[in-house]
Design a protein around this motif. Sequence first.
Motif: not given
Length: 247
Positions: A71-75, A100-104
């Motif tokens: 979710l925190g990826a650019e854009g 790398r994921p940060d959310t499900v």
Amino acid sequence: MELKVWSLAERPEMLQRVLAMPDTWPEFVVQDPVGNAHYARIPREFPQYALFAEDERGAVVAHAFSVPFALGAEGRGRLPARGWDEVLVWAFADLRGGVRPDTVSAISVVIAPHALGGGLSARMLSAMRANARAQGFGEVVAPVRPNAKHLEPRTPIEEYAHRVRPDGLPHDPWLRVHARAGATIDSIAPASMTVAGSLEQWRRWTGLPFDVPGDVEVPGALVPVRCEPERGYAVYVEPNVWMRHPL
């Protein structure tokens, strides 16, 4: 009902039985091209996020799929207006790109028709939350399809989603299950799923004539389907409700 919940990472031999479990989705719902391209990939490419429940006889009675994404990826940063469709695209793009994921994100909780009404949805949601926590995540988000909204297809989703009972819980039963599990509403996903098809396809999917221009109320649809006979097609754009579950 005595249940055992597994992931397909633990029980890969159960893949075909899980995919073959009957469901109650309206025919038109499973015509979303994004879902058709990605949904069946979840148990194969994210098996640790594909949960299923067996009853005491070993029959598959429910499954719950989710996907990890960044979710925190650019854009990004905000839950997408294209809801269910967009989060599937993000999850598989992240997998392909090694992000790398940060959310499900929850994707589905499906109960076998004969097991409906026994509280399995809440139990599978709880199992999904526990699984995400065990994978090291601090939040589950869910593009929730309010399961009684189809009874009020012309009520604006913003009004419907925020309607509460005297006890303060959501009016809608499925939103209420999420709220009882600790979730809160984040936003509306106005275009969470889009199904476009020819008039003949819509007639086949619904049994309705689709011969008059304008909005057509279809059983199981959360909002009316837009029919354009002069152009030979009809389009359904389904809204969902983004809910956030802190873990």
